[in-house]
Design a protein around this motif. Structure first.
Motif, PDB file in Angstrom:
ATOM      1  N   LEU A   1       4.962   5.527 -10.254  1.00  0.00           N
ATOM      2  CA  LEU A   1       3.923   4.985  -9.372  1.00  0.00           C
ATOM      3  C   LEU A   1       2.974   4.073 -10.149  1.00  0.00           C
ATOM      4  CD1 LEU A   1       3.204   8.183  -7.251  1.00  0.00           C
ATOM      5  CD2 LEU A   1       4.378   6.115  -6.497  1.00  0.00           C
ATOM      6  N   LYS A   2       2.707   4.449 -11.409  1.00  0.00           N
ATOM      7  CA  LYS A   2       1.866   3.593 -12.265  1.00  0.00           C
ATOM      8  C   LYS A   2       2.563   2.246 -12.495  1.00  0.00           C
ATOM      9  CE  LYS A   2      -1.049   4.039 -16.394  1.00  0.00           C
ATOM     10  NZ  LYS A   2      -0.901   2.695 -16.903  1.00  0.00           N
ATOM     11  N   LYS A   3       3.889   2.289 -12.665  1.00  0.00           N
ATOM     12  CA  LYS A   3       4.652   1.052 -12.849  1.00  0.00           C
ATOM     13  C   LYS A   3       4.565   0.169 -11.605  1.00  0.00           C
ATOM     14  CE  LYS A   3       7.566  -1.744 -14.872  1.00  0.00           C
ATOM     15  NZ  LYS A   3       7.170  -2.509 -16.085  1.00  0.00           N
ATOM     16  N   LEU A   4       4.715   0.792 -10.420  1.00  0.00           N
ATOM     17  CA  LEU A   4       4.586   0.027  -9.181  1.00  0.00           C
ATOM     18  C   LEU A   4       3.184  -0.548  -9.032  1.00  0.00           C
ATOM     19  CD1 LEU A   4       6.676   2.360  -6.849  1.00  0.00           C
ATOM     20  CD2 LEU A   4       7.157  -0.068  -7.257  1.00  0.00           C
ATOM     21  N   GLU A   5       2.194   0.203  -9.519  1.00  0.00           N
ATOM     22  CA  GLU A   5       0.815  -0.290  -9.482  1.00  0.00           C
ATOM     23  C   GLU A   5       0.662  -1.496 -10.404  1.00  0.00           C
ATOM     24  OE1 GLU A   5      -3.486   1.968  -9.149  1.00  0.00           O
ATOM     25  OE2 GLU A   5      -2.128   2.608 -10.751  1.00  0.00           O
TER      26      GLU A   5
ATOM     27  N   VAL B   1      -1.128   2.818   5.348  1.00  0.00           N
ATOM     28  CA  VAL B   1      -0.246   2.533   4.208  1.00  0.00           C
ATOM     29  C   VAL B   1       1.092   1.969   4.705  1.00  0.00           C
ATOM     30  CG1 VAL B   1      -1.301   4.305   2.753  1.00  0.00           C
ATOM     31  CG2 VAL B   1       0.716   4.882   4.119  1.00  0.00           C
ATOM     32  N   ASP B   2       1.831   1.334   3.782  1.00  0.00           N
ATOM     33  CA  ASP B   2       3.137   0.754   4.123  1.00  0.00           C
ATOM     34  C   ASP B   2       4.276   1.735   3.877  1.00  0.00           C
ATOM     35  OD1 ASP B   2       2.072  -1.912   4.702  1.00  0.00           O
ATOM     36  OD2 ASP B   2       1.655  -1.977   2.539  1.00  0.00           O
ATOM     37  N   VAL B   3       4.200   2.455   2.762  1.00  0.00           N
ATOM     38  CA  VAL B   3       5.199   3.482   2.429  1.00  0.00           C
ATOM     39  C   VAL B   3       4.456   4.695   1.876  1.00  0.00           C
ATOM     40  CG1 VAL B   3       7.066   1.833   1.955  1.00  0.00           C
ATOM     41  CG2 VAL B   3       5.588   2.618   0.080  1.00  0.00           C
ATOM     42  N   ILE B   4       5.145   5.831   1.872  1.00  0.00           N
ATOM     43  CA  ILE B   4       4.565   7.062   1.332  1.00  0.00           C
ATOM     44  C   ILE B   4       5.437   7.521   0.165  1.00  0.00           C
ATOM     45  CG2 ILE B   4       4.090   9.510   1.829  1.00  0.00           C
ATOM     46  CD1 ILE B   4       3.575   8.608   4.765  1.00  0.00           C
ATOM     47  N   ALA B   5       4.798   7.897  -0.938  1.00  0.00           N
ATOM     48  CA  ALA B   5       5.528   8.299  -2.141  1.00  0.00           C
ATOM     49  C   ALA B   5       5.464   9.802  -2.333  1.00  0.00           C
ATOM     50  CB  ALA B   5       4.961   7.601  -3.372  1.00  0.00           C
ATOM     51  N   ALA B   6       6.545  10.366  -2.860  1.00  0.00           N
ATOM     52  CA  ALA B   6       6.622  11.794  -3.147  1.00  0.00           C
ATOM     53  C   ALA B   6       7.750  12.022  -4.144  1.00  0.00           C
ATOM     54  CB  ALA B   6       6.907  12.584  -1.864  1.00  0.00           C
ATOM     55  N   PRO B   7       7.780  13.180  -4.802  1.00  0.00           N
ATOM     56  CA  PRO B   7       9.015  13.549  -5.491  1.00  0.00           C
ATOM     57  C   PRO B   7      10.121  13.736  -4.446  1.00  0.00           C
ATOM     58  CG  PRO B   7       7.164  14.953  -6.167  1.00  0.00           C
ATOM     59  CD  PRO B   7       6.731  14.191  -4.949  1.00  0.00           C
TER      60      PRO B   7
ATOM     61  N   ARG C   1       0.860  -1.193   0.000  1.00  0.00           N
ATOM     62  CA  ARG C   1       0.000   0.000   0.000  1.00  0.00           C
ATOM     63  C   ARG C   1       0.896   1.243   0.000  1.00  0.00           C
ATOM     64  NH1 ARG C   1      -2.870  -1.121   5.455  1.00  0.00           N
ATOM     65  NH2 ARG C   1      -0.676  -1.596   5.842  1.00  0.00           N
ATOM     66  N   ILE C   2       0.827   1.996  -1.094  1.00  0.00           N
ATOM     67  CA  ILE C   2       1.660   3.193  -1.252  1.00  0.00           C
ATOM     68  C   ILE C   2       0.794   4.426  -1.042  1.00  0.00           C
ATOM     69  CG2 ILE C   2       3.165   4.496  -2.799  1.00  0.00           C
ATOM     70  CD1 ILE C   2       3.776   1.894  -4.277  1.00  0.00           C
ATOM     71  N   GLY C   3       1.126   5.211  -0.028  1.00  0.00           N
ATOM     72  CA  GLY C   3       0.379   6.422   0.269  1.00  0.00           C
ATOM     73  C   GLY C   3       0.765   7.557  -0.662  1.00  0.00           C
TER      74      GLY C   3
ATOM     75  N   THR D   1      -0.849  -1.078  -4.458  1.00  0.00           N
ATOM     76  CA  THR D   1      -2.095  -0.315  -4.406  1.00  0.00           C
ATOM     77  C   THR D   1      -1.772   1.122  -4.026  1.00  0.00           C
ATOM     78  OG1 THR D   1      -3.274  -2.294  -3.654  1.00  0.00           O
ATOM     79  CG2 THR D   1      -4.392  -0.174  -3.354  1.00  0.00           C
ATOM     80  N   LEU D   2      -2.261   2.075  -4.807  1.00  0.00           N
ATOM     81  CA  LEU D   2      -2.049   3.485  -4.497  1.00  0.00           C
ATOM     82  C   LEU D   2      -3.216   3.990  -3.662  1.00  0.00           C
ATOM     83  CD1 LEU D   2      -0.754   4.854  -7.948  1.00  0.00           C
ATOM     84  CD2 LEU D   2       0.519   3.712  -6.114  1.00  0.00           C
ATOM     85  N   VAL D   3      -2.891   4.592  -2.515  1.00  0.00           N
ATOM     86  CA  VAL D   3      -3.910   5.052  -1.572  1.00  0.00           C
ATOM     87  C   VAL D   3      -3.719   6.542  -1.332  1.00  0.00           C
ATOM     88  CG1 VAL D   3      -4.880   4.743   0.753  1.00  0.00           C
ATOM     89  CG2 VAL D   3      -3.813   2.788  -0.426  1.00  0.00           C
TER      90      VAL D   3
END
Length: 492
Positions: free
Chosen positions: A286-290, A398-404, A261-263, A295-297
């Motif tokens: 992020l689309k690639k990881l999906e 979520v498990d991790v959080i994504a950002a630039p 689960r990616i925040g 799962t993008l949350v």
């Protein structure tokens, strides 16, 4: 062999163990590259050729005797903020231009114990204060992808040396993004560990509650090898946490990307100044990881607007306290012919420190002064706790959080951004240091000018293995981390 610099850390380790090449051959190869290329990049402050060859010969003897570790004989570059016995340690400042450390930082000592070969000390923003590596007393380091651009900061020399293939990997430090942002600007992988995971003993302090050492390399796998050496409890550092360390290399496939689960903080993708190309590349990653099963949350991080003001009260306050030791009395720069003790203090500090460092000391001293301590510093510490709680609440879902990693790609050298513009460039990285969390940068493509773009993944406490594993699997499915700057290709 002419392409030794193209090998991964695992390939270097296996090649040394299998006697395909010696550590001396490998070290000489890198020293020749430094001699040939670094005048253009200016990543090294000090090259320790003689010592490196001595260490390489000792490594070859250890390998022959069967006493080698996984990294015995592999060369490394150390950020010039880590004390190195008998070698100049400058922190990029005139203040320490004549300082030869009488001891090794724990990170350096651990590297020596593992058989790493020190190629030298690499450039950085003065006392780690900056985002471009332009504030160094030794001049600006260049970005290997575009020599008229900065490599980021403060670990700009660490990133530039790896991106130009002048070291297989390097140590860096991260007080507000100083590993992740240069890694992003130079197309590399860089990990900022949980606060307390890597010893700060012998690491020249900027802001003691924020500083953390970590690795910069081409891939998550390469970073994992160095983390296995760097991480762990150190009785010499009171902030070092006595907690078991994972085998980061063995765990590279330990986290399943399927079901991860990616925040996605909605506040992060609406930040003023976020470059369209950066946003697009990060969203593509992020689309690639999906596609790989994540799962993008969408999540809320409501304290986003407080990051910059909170950080730029706490960090300068700690800097003003830490840098008070540089007074011209005990070691470091001392002004000539002082009239009295006050003249000694004033001139040694005004002549020894550069503009950016002086600016931050003044801000910090103001925030700590009797009349403003409660209004600024104490309040900033309270907001810091709210920022930490904001992240912890997010990690419940979520498990991790994504950002630039940064809102833009690398700046041009001499862009002369205002302090406010420069500080706002840290919007995505500084909260991680305020909260003490681990985070990693992974290269995810390029902008229209062929400058690298980085994705940042933020983890919960002690989740370095998880972050490295997720990025490793992403890198098995993509090839951004294998791309090389023209200066590295031309001089292969």
């Amino acid at each position: 062999m002419t392409d030794l610099h193209r090998l991964s850390i695992r390939e270097l380790s296996e090649g040394l163990a299998g006697a395909k090449f010696s550590s001396r051959e490998l070290t000489e190869h890198y020293l020749k590259r430094i001699e040939k290329i670094d005048a253009q990049v200016q990543s090294y402050v000090t090259v320790t050729a003689e010592q490196a060859l001595t260490q390489a010969d000792a490594a070859d003897a250890a390998i022959k005797a069967g006493h080698a570790t996984a990294l015995t004989g592999v060369p490394i570059a150390h950020k010039d903020i880590f004390c190195t016995q008998g070698i100049k340690t400058t922190a990029g400042s005139k203040m320490l231009d004549n300082f030869i450390s009488p001891y090794d930082a724990t990170v350096v000592a651990k590297g020596k114990a593992a058989g790493l070969v020190t190629l030298g000390k690499v450039n950085m923003d003065e006392f780690a204060m900056g985002s471009t590596s332009e504030s160094s007393y030794f001049g600006a380091t260049k970005n290997p992808w575009a020599l008229d651009h900065v490599p980021g900061g403060s670990s700009g020399g660490s990133a530039a040396a790896v991106a130009a293939d002048l070291a297989p990997f390097s140590t860096g430090t991260d007080t507000g993004g100083s590993i992740r942002q240069p890694a992003s600007f130079c197309g590399l992988t860089g990990l900022k560990p949980t606060y307390g995971r890597v010893s700060r003993f012998g690491m020249i302090a900027y802001a003691s509650s924020l500083d953390q050492g970590g690795p910069i390399a081409r891939s998550a796998e390469d970073c994992a090898y160095l983390m296995n050496v760097m991480a762990g409890h150190d009785a010499k550092d009171s902030t070092s946490v006595n907690k078991d360390v994972d085998d980061h290399v063995a765990n590279l496939n330990g986290t399943s990307v399927k079901g991860l689960r990616i925040g996605i903080p909605k506040q992060y993708f609406n930040v003023h100044g976020l470059d369209a190309d950066v946003k697009a590349r990060v969203e593509e990653s992020l689309k690639k990881l999906e596609e790989m099963g994540s799962t993008l949350v969408e999540i809320d991080l409501n304290m986003t607007e407080a990051y910059v003001p909170t950080y730029y009260l706490i960090a300068p306050a700690e800097a003003s306290s830490n840098l008070s030791r540089f007074d011209g009395v005990r070691y470091g720069y001392r002004c000539e012919d002082p009239k009295d003790i006050m003249d000694l203090y004033k001139r040694s500090r005004s002549e020894g420190f550069g503009k950016e460092v002086q600016q931050r000391i003044l801000i910090g001293t103001y925030a700590l002064s009797a009349g403003y301590y409660d209004a600024y510093y104490v309040k900033a510490q309270k907001v810091r706790r709210l920022i930490q709680q904001d992240f912890l609440k997010a990690f419940e879902s979520v498990d991790v959080i994504a950002a630039p990693s940064a809102p833009t790609t690398a700046y041009r050298i001499g862009a002369n951004l205002s302090p406010v513009e420069m500080y706002l460039g840290d919007i995505y990285t500084i909260a991680v240091n305020l909260a003490g969390l681990p985070a990693i940068n992974a290269p995810v493509g390029f902008d229209k000018d062929n400058l690298p773009v980085g994705l940042q993944l933020i983890g919960n406490y002690w989740s370095e293995s998880q972050l490295l594993s997720v990025v490793h699997q992403y890198q098995q499915a993509t090839d951004w981390h294998t791309k090389r700057a023209a200066i590295a290709e031309e001089n292969a």
